[in-house]
Design an enzyme around this catalytic site. Structure first.
Site, PDB file in Angstrom:
ATOM      1  N   ASP A 275      50.864  50.054  55.994  1.00 47.42           N
ATOM      2  CA  ASP A 275      49.673  50.954  55.484  1.00 47.42           C
ATOM      3  C   ASP A 275      50.133  51.263  54.095  1.00 47.42           C
ATOM      4  OD1 ASP A 275      47.552  52.516  54.579  1.00 47.42           O
ATOM      5  OD2 ASP A 275      47.545  53.730  56.471  1.00 47.42           O
TER       6      ASP A 275
ATOM      7  N   SER B  34      41.308  40.970  38.956  1.00 38.08           N
ATOM      8  CA  SER B  34      39.826  40.663  39.058  1.00 38.08           C
ATOM      9  C   SER B  34      38.916  40.746  37.643  1.00 38.08           C
ATOM     10  CB  SER B  34      39.180  41.745  39.880  1.00 38.08           C
ATOM     11  OG  SER B  34      37.723  41.960  39.855  1.00 38.08           O
TER      12      SER B  34
ATOM     13  N   TYR C   9      36.903  50.702  41.835  1.00 38.57           N
ATOM     14  CA  TYR C   9      37.482  49.438  42.081  1.00 38.57           C
ATOM     15  C   TYR C   9      38.241  48.982  40.553  1.00 38.57           C
ATOM     16  CZ  TYR C   9      38.460  44.382  42.911  1.00 38.57           C
ATOM     17  OH  TYR C   9      38.786  43.018  42.794  1.00 38.57           O
TER      18      TYR C   9
ATOM     19  N   THR D 114      41.233  50.573  39.072  1.00 41.22           N
ATOM     20  CA  THR D 114      42.653  50.224  39.660  1.00 41.22           C
ATOM     21  C   THR D 114      42.970  48.932  39.040  1.00 41.22           C
ATOM     22  OG1 THR D 114      41.592  48.964  41.638  1.00 41.22           O
ATOM     23  CG2 THR D 114      41.972  51.371  41.823  1.00 41.22           C
ATOM     24  N   LYS D 115      42.194  47.662  38.761  1.00 38.58           N
ATOM     25  CA  LYS D 115      42.172  46.449  38.135  1.00 38.58           C
ATOM     26  C   LYS D 115      42.685  46.480  36.681  1.00 38.58           C
ATOM     27  CE  LYS D 115      42.215  44.356  42.283  1.00 38.58           C
ATOM     28  NZ  LYS D 115      43.284  44.042  42.605  1.00 38.58           N
TER      29      LYS D 115
ATOM     30  N   LEU E 182      34.076  36.484  41.774  1.00 41.85           N
ATOM     31  CA  LEU E 182      33.324  36.995  43.026  1.00 41.85           C
ATOM     32  C   LEU E 182      33.840  35.785  44.153  1.00 41.85           C
ATOM     33  CD1 LEU E 182      31.645  38.680  45.064  1.00 41.85           C
ATOM     34  CD2 LEU E 182      29.709  37.206  44.297  1.00 41.85           C
ATOM     35  N   ILE E 183      34.689  36.205  45.145  1.00 37.98           N
ATOM     36  CA  ILE E 183      35.072  35.283  46.130  1.00 37.98           C
ATOM     37  C   ILE E 183      34.421  35.509  47.524  1.00 37.98           C
ATOM     38  CG2 ILE E 183      37.090  34.429  47.317  1.00 37.98           C
ATOM     39  CD1 ILE E 183      37.148  33.999  44.248  1.00 37.98           C
TER      40      ILE E 183
ATOM     41  N   THR F 114      34.730  36.008  50.376  1.00 37.91           N
ATOM     42  CA  THR F 114      35.095  36.483  51.836  1.00 37.91           C
ATOM     43  C   THR F 114      34.296  37.514  52.418  1.00 37.91           C
ATOM     44  OG1 THR F 114      36.231  38.678  50.679  1.00 37.91           O
ATOM     45  CG2 THR F 114      37.541  36.827  50.635  1.00 37.91           C
TER      46      THR F 114
ATOM     47  N   SER G  25      34.136  40.307  53.748  1.00 36.17           N
ATOM     48  CA  SER G  25      34.101  41.834  53.452  1.00 36.17           C
ATOM     49  C   SER G  25      33.360  41.762  52.051  1.00 36.17           C
ATOM     50  CB  SER G  25      35.463  42.386  53.412  1.00 36.17           C
ATOM     51  OG  SER G  25      36.211  41.735  52.416  1.00 36.17           O
TER      52      SER G  25
END
Length: 238
Positions: A43, A121, A134, A137-138, A168-169, A171, A173
């Site tokens: 984690d 990203s 987000y 952080t990138k 943009l991928i 996935t 989520s």
């Protein structure tokens, strides 16, 4: 990404929080041709886990050639709700844990002449609405690892650092989170994974997937007002 490495016959250690998912991935990696495939639960919001996970991997593999950092914490898409504590906890997962694993990995990678692959990203290049925590952080990831590349060059280190900029991928989520916020097309995750591996293997300092995002960033640096046009597909409708 683990499946692509498996097809190349690699020795792999993967980590995530859910053991049942890890077991399934390891089983498939072995079927695909991985020389070794192991897992360790971890984690990354726990300050002790990044180093513990890394030590396990090195002990099981007997060394390391590639460290791939692509884990991210959970965050909602929407207008920032002024929750500074969430940003702080997200920074631990998306940024500080990267640093912790990098600190542990550098001496090992120096011995092998290995590589660090950091997944970033387009949000770090073109800050967008609805993803402020987000994005922060990138930006931190790009800033730190861009500086680290220079420091390694000064030291004439054998370690390479690749910063991979993803659009943009598709996935599951990601698709669930952005529903109602954008009409931008998503790129296939399997192709993104393969491009990440290629960029690291060829020791590129910075790479983009899809490749046209490089030109979007270049155009934006010359014509900053283009950002407003690029973001015109965003919406607050849910």
């Amino acid at each position: 990404m683990a499946y692509h490495y498996a097809k190349f016959g690699a020795q792999i250690v993967i980590t995530a929080r859910r053991e049942d998912s890890l077991k399934k991935v390891v089983e498939k990696c072995l079927k695909l041709g991985a020389k070794k495939a192991m897992y360790v639960t971890g984690d990354m919001s726990n300050h002790a886990d990044p180093e513990r996970v890394f030590k396990y991997a090195v002990e099981k593999l007997g060394g390391l050639d590639f460290l791939v950092l692509n884990h991210i914490g959970n965050t909602d898409v929407g207008i920032w709700n002024r929750d500074a504590d969430h940003v702080r906890s997200l920074m631990q997962v998306n940024f500080v844990s990267y640093l912790q694993m990098t600190a542990a990995a550098l001496p090992v990678l120096e011995t092998s002449g290995g590589s660090i692959i950091v997944v970033s990203s387009m949000a770090s290049k073109l800050p967008s609405p609805y993803v402020a925590p987000y994005t922060s952080t990138k930006f931190a990831v790009n800033g730190f690892y861009g500086s680290l590349q220079g420091e390694l060059a000064v030291k004439k280190s054998k370690v390479s650092v690749t910063i991979m900029i993803l659009g943009l991928i598709d996935t599951e989520s990601a698709m669930n989170k952005i529903k109602g916020f954008t009409t931008m097309p998503a790129s296939p995750a399997t192709e993104a994974a393969l491009n990440i591996i290629k960029a690291g293997a060829t020791r590129q300092k910075e790479a983009y997937y899809p490749g046209f995002h490089y030109f979007i960033c270049l155009i934006n640096s010359i014509f900053p007002f283009m950002k407003d046009i690029l973001l015109s597909g965003l919406s607050l409708e849910n």
